[in-house]
Structure formats: C-alpha cells, structure tokens
Write a protein that holds these residues in place. Structure first.
Motif, short mmCIF file in Angstrom:
data_model
loop_
_atom_site.label_atom_id
_atom_site.label_comp_id
_atom_site.label_asym_id
_atom_site.label_seq_id
_atom_site.Cartn_x
_atom_site.Cartn_y
_atom_site.Cartn_z
N ARG A 1 4.92 1.55 1.78
CA ARG A 1 5.82 2.51 0.72
C ARG A 1 6.49 3.28 1.05
O ARG A 1 7.03 3.85 0.81
CB ARG A 1 5.15 2.12 -0.78
N ASP A 2 5.82 4.17 2.34
CA ASP A 2 6.00 5.38 2.35
C ASP A 2 6.60 5.47 3.59
O ASP A 2 7.78 6.17 3.87
CB ASP A 2 5.22 6.26 2.81
N THR B 1 0.89 -1.13 -0.14
CA THR B 1 0.31 -0.04 -0.35
C THR B 1 1.14 0.96 0.33
O THR B 1 1.80 1.35 0.25
CB THR B 1 -1.07 -0.06 1.13
N ASP B 2 0.36 2.31 -0.20
CA ASP B 2 1.38 3.67 -0.16
C ASP B 2 1.76 4.39 0.79
O ASP B 2 2.24 4.05 1.24
CB ASP B 2 -0.44 4.79 -0.79
N GLU B 3 0.84 3.86 2.04
CA GLU B 3 1.01 3.62 3.53
C GLU B 3 2.29 3.04 3.86
O GLU B 3 3.27 3.34 4.65
CB GLU B 3 0.48 3.38 4.52
N LYS C 1 9.30 0.19 -10.25
CA LYS C 1 8.54 -0.01 -8.80
C LYS C 1 9.80 1.13 -7.67
O LYS C 1 9.25 1.95 -7.07
CB LYS C 1 8.95 -0.72 -7.74
#
Length: 324
Positions: free
Chosen positions: A269-270, A265-267, A290
């Motif tokens: 990933r961050d 998820t973006d979360e 990626k």
C-alpha cells in the motif's frame, strides 16, 4: 421509539463490545481513562451523538435522569413528519423521522464536558480548492433497457407494500441494492445487458481521459471511487476492470493504472501511494473504505471521481482531496 426512520433497531455487537470495554475501564479509573478521536462524531445519524455520550459520560447522563435512549431523545431531539419521495420513485408518502435537535445549547454544553470540538476553519490546514468552486455533477440519461428494468422494480416494490410477497422471496433492501447496481451499469445485474455508449461508466472514462491528457505535462493524478463493482474472482463484469480496459483502449499505459485492492499488505500500500505521489501511477481506483480516511496521495492530484455516491455525507467530506 418504533416506526421512526433514522433509528437503527437491530443493534450492533461491535458497538456493545466497545461499550462493555469502556465500562470496565471507567470502573477501574473512576470514570476516566478513555480517549476517543474522530473528525466526524456524527456521520450518518443523530443517534450517534447519544452513543458517544453513552460511551464517555454515562454517569453524567444518569445524573440528569437519562437512563435510556428514549429519555435522551425526548430532551434533545424531535420527531418530524414530512412528505418524501417513495423509494420506487413513483410518488410521495408521509415519513416520520428523528431528525431535529432541540435544547441544543444545553446539549452542546453537556457534550463539551468530554469533548474538545475543533472545526476546520480553526485549523491552519491547506486544502485544495474545488475547480470552479463547486462539485461537478455529471448526468447520464437512463437507456431504454434501464427504464424497463426500473419499471419491473417498481412493480416489485408495490407488491411488497401490499404484502403480497414473502420477505424471504423479495424485499425493499434487495430492490434498493439491485437498483443501485442498475443505476451504475446494468451489466452488474446482467452481464449480457446491452452496452450504452452514453452510460455513467463511459462518461466517467471520457472525463478521466480528458483530465489525464490535460495534466500530462505535470503528470497529474486522479482518484476514482467506486464502492460497487469491485474486482474479484468469478465476477463476469466489474466497474474496475471495465474502466481500466477502456482507459487502456484510449491509449493510457496499463502500468499507470492501479487498483487499491491489489495492495494486500501495508508495504504494498505504501509503495503504491508513493508511486501515485511521484506520478508513476496516474490513476488509482478504489472504494471509499480503502481510499478514504488516511490516504495521503494528493501531491499531484487534479481530479477525484465518484462513480457511485457513498451512503454517508462524511465519506465525501473526508475524501483525501476536494476536487472533481
């Protein structure tokens, strides 16, 4: 234009979908209303410039009497023939390519009607310099096993060129893909292949470890790019798992190594990128897609390693850092 290298003949449903949407917007707004942004409008082929013009200034091309690609190519491009190394690496052959621009001032003037061209030296952006001012090419000699497998591929390629093989059974695309795997590590083709201590992956492990040790004080971080051998269920051998296993065996803590593919998820990933910037994760392994464009993790970066070379030059040019 037929039998010319550098021209895709199969077409793209995604590109056609984009073109129809742009045509609709332009019809509703008198030729205006579409804005595109890219750092690399030409990343792999001259044809990409024609596609950009077709999207953004189709009416203008029609005013110039250009209604299809062949007309554009006859005005702004040139087909050249030259000797090239054969794909199987056993000799040379004549190859015809669409690879040279002509009437370039006129083409640039026409394109600038819809494009603001900004070059890197026009921007005040701080970019890390390459160590020693150049990329570092690490050479690994092919093992006897790899040489034997390559000879088999050469014979297969010769049979294909003679027309002795049904394309459904074997073809050059398949051979090229297998050769790419073989050149990285033969275990990607055969998990029981012998381990070469001087292989590309083992040299990469040694280089990554040396950079890790030398940057221990500042908790230097490293990116490892590999577009093949990605992790996944049911795979007997992967580049990612092998690199991680060998680095852990050398003493690097497992919690300091991460795969970008684990961030679903973006979360996630961050959070992973934050750990890399802080030095909590010191080695991140991922693919060009990626880990390429839009990745901001160069705060502590000391090296970037490309296990396999990407297909397009822009993939290296757009890497998050210029280091090796």
């Amino acid at each position: 234009m037929n039998n010319v290298a550098g021209l895709g003949s199969s077409g793209s449903q995604r590109a056609m979908d984009m073109r129809m949407k742009i045509q609709y917007i332009n019809e509703k707004n008198q030729g205006r209303g579409v804005i595109m942004a890219t750092g690399t409008p030409l990343s792999n082929s001259m044809v990409e410039l024609y596609v950009m013009q077709l999207y953004l200034q189709e009416r203008r091309l029609h005013e110039k009497g250009i209604y299809h690609f062949d007309a554009w190519a006859s005005v702004f491009g040139e087909v050249t023939s030259s000797l090239e190394l054969a794909p199987e690496g056993t000799g040379y052959r004549m190859r015809t390519r669409f690879n040279k621009f002509i009437n370039l001032p006129e083409l640039i003037h026409l394109f600038k009607e819809v494009a603001d061209i900004i070059l890197p030296d026009m921007l005040d952006i701080k970019r890390p310099e390459l160590k020693d001012g150049k990329y570092k090419i690490v050479v690994s000699e092919a093992s006897d096993y790899v040489k034997e497998r390559m000879q088999e591929m050469v014979k297969r390629a010769e049979a294909i060129h003679r027309g002795a093989v049904d394309p459904k059974d074997d073809n050059m695309l398949r051979i090229t893909g297998e050769a790419r795997l073989l050149g990285t590590d033969p275990r990607l083709l055969d998990s029981h292949a012998p381990v070469d201590t001087d292989s590309k992956l083992n040299k990469a492990v040694e280089n990554i470890y040396q950079e890790y040790v030398q940057s221990q004080e500042q908790k230097g971080t490293q990116i490892v790019f590999s577009d093949i051998g990605t992790p996944g269920p049911g795979k007997p051998f992967t580049v990612y798992d092998y690199l991680k296993h060998e680095l852990i065996a050398k003493g690097i803590p497992e919690e300091e190594i991460c795969f970008i593919h684990d961030a679903k998820t973006d979360e996630q990933r961050d959070r992973m990128f934050s750990d890399v910037r802080a030095g909590r994760k010191r080695i991140i392994i991922g693919s060009t897609e990626k880990l390429g464009v839009g990745t901001n993790i160069q705060t502590r970066m000391v090296a970037a390693h490309h296990i396999d070379c990407p297909w397009k030059p822009s993939d290296i040019e757009r890497a998050p850092v210029k280091a090796s």
